[in-house]
Scaffold this motif. Structure first.
Motif, PDB file in Angstrom:
ATOM      1  N   SER A 124      51.669   1.226  52.039  1.00  0.00           N
ATOM      2  CA  SER A 124      50.433   1.830  51.535  1.00  0.00           C
ATOM      3  C   SER A 124      49.300   0.810  51.600  1.00  0.00           C
ATOM      4  O   SER A 124      48.155   1.159  51.892  1.00  0.00           O
ATOM      5  N   LEU A 157      48.103   0.737  55.179  1.00  0.00           N
ATOM      6  CA  LEU A 157      47.304   1.927  55.490  1.00  0.00           C
ATOM      7  C   LEU A 157      45.885   1.761  54.961  1.00  0.00           C
ATOM      8  O   LEU A 157      44.914   2.073  55.642  1.00  0.00           O
ATOM      9  N   MET A 158      45.778   1.219  53.753  1.00  0.00           N
ATOM     10  CA  MET A 158      44.444   1.030  53.191  1.00  0.00           C
ATOM     11  C   MET A 158      43.683  -0.037  53.971  1.00  0.00           C
ATOM     12  O   MET A 158      42.491   0.091  54.212  1.00  0.00           O
ATOM     13  N   GLU A 159      44.385  -1.082  54.383  1.00  0.00           N
ATOM     14  CA  GLU A 159      43.719  -2.122  55.160  1.00  0.00           C
ATOM     15  C   GLU A 159      43.234  -1.590  56.507  1.00  0.00           C
ATOM     16  O   GLU A 159      42.287  -2.094  57.084  1.00  0.00           O
ATOM     17  N   MET A 160      43.934  -0.574  57.003  1.00  0.00           N
ATOM     18  CA  MET A 160      43.511   0.011  58.280  1.00  0.00           C
ATOM     19  C   MET A 160      42.398   1.035  58.075  1.00  0.00           C
ATOM     20  O   MET A 160      41.964   1.654  59.033  1.00  0.00           O
ATOM     21  N   GLY A 161      41.963   1.202  56.854  1.00  0.00           N
ATOM     22  CA  GLY A 161      40.802   2.052  56.621  1.00  0.00           C
ATOM     23  C   GLY A 161      41.097   3.371  55.937  1.00  0.00           C
ATOM     24  O   GLY A 161      40.189   4.183  55.756  1.00  0.00           O
ATOM     25  N   VAL A 201      41.132   4.476  53.057  1.00  0.00           N
ATOM     26  CA  VAL A 201      40.752   4.262  51.662  1.00  0.00           C
ATOM     27  C   VAL A 201      40.022   5.501  51.151  1.00  0.00           C
ATOM     28  O   VAL A 201      39.537   6.300  51.948  1.00  0.00           O
ATOM     29  N   PRO A 202      39.954   5.646  49.831  1.00  0.00           N
ATOM     30  CA  PRO A 202      39.293   6.835  49.282  1.00  0.00           C
ATOM     31  C   PRO A 202      37.893   7.020  49.860  1.00  0.00           C
ATOM     32  O   PRO A 202      37.155   6.052  50.052  1.00  0.00           O
ATOM     33  N   LEU A 232      37.234   6.754  61.221  1.00  0.00           N
ATOM     34  CA  LEU A 232      36.387   5.571  61.434  1.00  0.00           C
ATOM     35  C   LEU A 232      36.292   5.172  62.910  1.00  0.00           C
ATOM     36  O   LEU A 232      36.179   3.994  63.232  1.00  0.00           O
TER      37      LEU A 232
END
Lengths: 73, 726
Positions: free
Chosen positions: A23, A26-30, A32-33, A54
């Motif tokens: 997880s 995934l957030m580091e790859m963009g 994010v909320p 993105l």
């Protein structure tokens, strides 16, 4: 959930669940909320799905998609 | 002269290696899929009295490494162990068409307290997509120089070089975290236990915000317990106010989102991008699968058909060379060494050069256009069913060219067990060294029939099945490994799918020539050495008695024909037959022949005669040797009076020693040989690389044993099954 997006549909990410490395990545790859994500298609026989966000495309399995919660449309 | 060192840091597939090549003028492998570069490479250039050494790193999405190749990248720029040779400048390579995600790594790099230069790459693709980036505003916001480049077209390289030799201060952090985080960072920075163990504030931030222990492998050994406790209590305090997991990327993307909004003008659009629509076709369940099959079929058909005229040309060249040598040098050991040994051995290998070059044309083209990642994507379902992911499929695809880069490419796989499983099955993919074996045997033994309404040949189909056998067996072995000794959960499949591009023709051309040249070099060294050894073993000991015995056997016949003046042609025929018999008997009584007699019981169940057995055993160091070895053996013991010098025609007519009317190379024998080569571990270099990557001899020995026994059993089954049907 991200799995509910049909081909060509887009949604807005609310949350990525789970406290593990996946997880976080995934957030580091963009993922994010607040980010808009669009489903481009799926591989045959229940294979992975393809998404666009993105300005890039990413492949995720169905099980991984279940961890990504979208805002209600 | 001044020396400075720079590193190229960036997300995967942003063109770091292309930029590296453009800067230092080298020819590092590049491709359009994430994870082409899996190790550090260094080169240098000189600019105005400054010598700049440039290091190309594997791509990473974050400075929190997630896989062995990312660890290499992170430890090169921030690793505690690299303290003494830290880079002086970090060049962040940024894909302009994908700015937000690339900037996430840039904001991390700005916190390293080193000078940073941003190389804004792929600006042409961005403007084609209608994205307008205000480069000056970007440089102002990041407070570091930003240089526009198009690495693959060598545009902007001079500007970047000029920028790198300037002096400028270290970059400073831009993203601010919630107050409590900054407060805790300040507290940790003041803690002596912590500062004694960690070098820079960069490490403070990374370890504090790291919730999954990814940095652990990079931390200095023997770190202080009280230091860890300080971090833990700081984390607990933060966690009271914010969710710590994911806090870092969320804060960074928030900052980036605001920046991108002001500096990038994107066309307002609804629906997927053009690239997305192309993907819609290529990854569609039906059209995508069809395209995959067509691509693979065209590739194998082309390798088989397009190469034919060129092969004839090379064949004619070696035929001429052999004839010239034979006419210049008197019969004897030297002539035999040159004509039967060197020219026959090397010629029979070099003739496959066109095929190798065509295969690499396709591989380089598929890698360059971005299709490889789609193939991995399509295969993920299959890979997941054996406990791996589509990510494992990319190294396996590269192994079709050669298992060595394939095994290296597994560094992009995160989990050590999954990585090991992939490495152990990678040598089962039919590499380019197996191609000549398939081509030779198919051309000699499989009838040239058209099937499926004429658009597919039977020969092409057999070739395709040989490649499929490798894949199917690899999948089965991977399944067994993941169920037994390398047990573990199925890894996730998070992979970026690169945009489609027309492949750079220079890159494709270079790949073809370098692989072709490598093949020729191989033919000139190892294959030549083995060829000469095999020739010597097949030529010596010279026994003059053989000639007398054979002649004695035919005395009566000879005299009868000589007495009859009308039987001139029959006499010549007999003389030829006697000469052939002498050659055959000599070969059988040579060292090689004696060794063959020992091997024969072992290979007979597979349908092979002793010649094939010897050739196969001699090819264990490198499988392509078998062609050269067979070239020598069949030239030495040439019992046929065939005009053509080509090995293909020779083996077609080869017969058993004890049954002169029975052909050796029947369809079942050819199939059993091909299956053996498809599955056998006949490559010393692969085993050495396996040892290097797993740091133990255990796995190469395991691989050698399982592949060789598998090959034997499969060849045995193939031979007997095929004999029943054909």
């Amino acid at each position: 959930m991200l799995t509910q997006l049909g081909k060509g549909q887009a949604g807005c990410i609310k949350q990525v669940t789970g406290g593990d490395a996946l997880s976080l990545r995934l957030m580091e790859m963009g993922l994010v909320p607040g980010v808009e994500i669009r489903c481009l298609g799926s591989a045959p026989f229940g294979g992975p799905l393809e998404f666009e966000l993105l300005g890039f495309r990413i492949s995720l399995r169905r099980s991984e998609c279940q961890r990504i919660i979208l805002h209600e449309p | 002269m001044k020396h400075i060192s720079v590193v190229l840091l960036g997300n995967p597939n942003t063109g770091k290696s292309s930029l590296f090549n453009a800067l230092v003028g080298s020819h590092q492998a590049v491709g359009n899929y994430p994870g082409v570069t899996v190790e550090k490479k260094t080169g240098h250039f000189q600019c105005d009295q400054t010598r700049v050494s440039v290091t190309d790193l594997p791509g990473t999405y974050s400075l929190g490494p997630d896989s062995p190749d990312e660890e290499i990248a992170v430890s090169a720029i921030a690793g505690e162990l690299a303290q003494n040779d830290l880079p002086e400048i970090i060049v962040c390579v940024v894909d302009a068409s994908n700015l937000a995600r690339n900037l996430m790594l840039v904001t991390q790099a700005l916190e390293l307290e080193l000078p940073v230069v941003v190389a804004l790459n792929m600006t042409d693709i961005a403007s084609k997509q209608g994205l307008e980036i205000d480069v000056e505003a970007l440089a102002r916001s990041l407070a570091v120089p930003v240089v526009k480049v198009q690495a693959n077209k060598q545009i902007g390289i001079e500007d970047l070089k000029q920028q790198l030799i300037k002096d400028y201060p270290p970059a400073s952090p831009l993203v601010t975290f919630p107050e409590i985080v900054e407060e805790q960072l300040g507290r940790l920075a003041a803690d002596e236990n912590v500062t004694a163990a960690l070098r820079t504030p960069f490490w403070l931030r990374r370890i504090l915000l790291e919730t999954t222990g990814r940095m652990d492998s990079l931390l200095p050994p023997g770190r202080d317990q009280s230091c860890l406790e300080a971090f833990e209590s700081a984390r607990q305090l933060i966690a009271q106010q914010h969710q710590l997991h994911g806090l870092e990327p969320i804060c960074r993307y928030e900052w980036i989102g605001q920046l991108v909004e002001t500096i990038v003008q994107a066309p307002s659009k609804k629906g997927p991008s053009r690239q997305g629509r192309v993907d819609g076709v290529l990854t569609h369940p039906i059209s995508g699968s069809l395209i995959f099959i067509v691509v693979m079929t065209v590739m194998f058909q082309a390798v088989f058909r397009w190469a034919l005229p060129l092969m004839d040309f090379i064949d004619a060249g070696f035929g001429w060379l052999s004839a010239t040598v034979e006419s210049w040098i008197p019969a004897g050991a030297l002539r035999s060494l040159l004509a039967d040994g060197l020219i026959a051995g090397i010629g029979s290998v070099v003739i496959f050069l066109p095929q190798i070059v065509i295969l690499f044309f396709f591989i380089a083209w598929l890698e360059g256009c971005g299709y490889m990642a789609r193939a991995a994507w399509l295969m993920d379902r299959l890979m997941a069913s054996v406990g791996l992911s589509g990510r494992s499929f990319v190294p396996l695809l590269s192994s079709f060219a050669c298992a060595i880069p394939g095994i290296m490419a597994t560094r992009s796989i995160k989990n050590p067990r999954d990585r090991l499983t992939t490495m152990l099955v990678a040598p089962l993919m039919s590499c380019s060294a197996r191609l000549p074996v398939y081509v030779l045997l198919i051309a000699a033994c499989i009838p040239d029939q058209a099937i499926l309404g004429g658009w597919l040949g039977l020969q092409g189909l057999v070739m395709l099945s040989m490649y499929m056998i490798g894949v199917v067996v690899a999948v089965m072995i991977a399944f067994l490994l993941k169920k037994t000794i390398l047990k573990g959960p199925t890894p996730p499949f998070v992979m970026e799918l690169p945009g489609f591009k027309w492949p750079n023709l220079a890159v494709v051309g270079r790949r073809m020539t370098s692989q072709g040249w490598g093949f020729i070099k191989g033919a000139g060294t190892l294959i030549m050495a083995v060829t000469v050894l095999v020739w010597a073993a097949g030529y010596f000991p010279r026994n003059a008695e053989i000639e007398t015995t054979v002649r004695d056997r035919h005395t009566a016949e000879l005299q009868e024909l000589k007495a009859n003046p009308a039987a001139g042609s029959e006499l010549a025929e007999l003389e030829e037959r006697i000469a052939a018999e002498i050659q055959g008997e000599s070969l059988r009584s040579s060292y090689l022949g004696k060794a063959g007699a020992v091997i024969e019981p072992l290979v007979r169940p597979l349908g092979w005669d002793w010649r094939v057995g010897v050739a196969v055993i001699a090819s264990f160091p490198a499988r392509e040797v078998v062609i050269g070895t067979m070239g020598v053996i069949y030239n030495l013991g040439d019992e046929t009076d065939e005009e053509s010098d080509r090995l293909r025609d020779k083996i077609k007519l080869a017969t058993w020693d004890d049954q002169p009317e029975r052909r050796v190379f029947t369809v079942p024998v050819a199939l059993s040989m091909m299956v053996f080569f498809a599955l056998c571990a006949q490559c010393g270099a692969t085993l050495v690389v396996l040892k290097k990557e797993t740091r133990s001899w255990r796995w190469p020995i395991f691989t050698f044993c399982y592949m060789t026994s598998l090959a034997y059993v499969a060849a045995l089954v193939t031979y007997h099954t095929a004999s029943l049907w054909i």
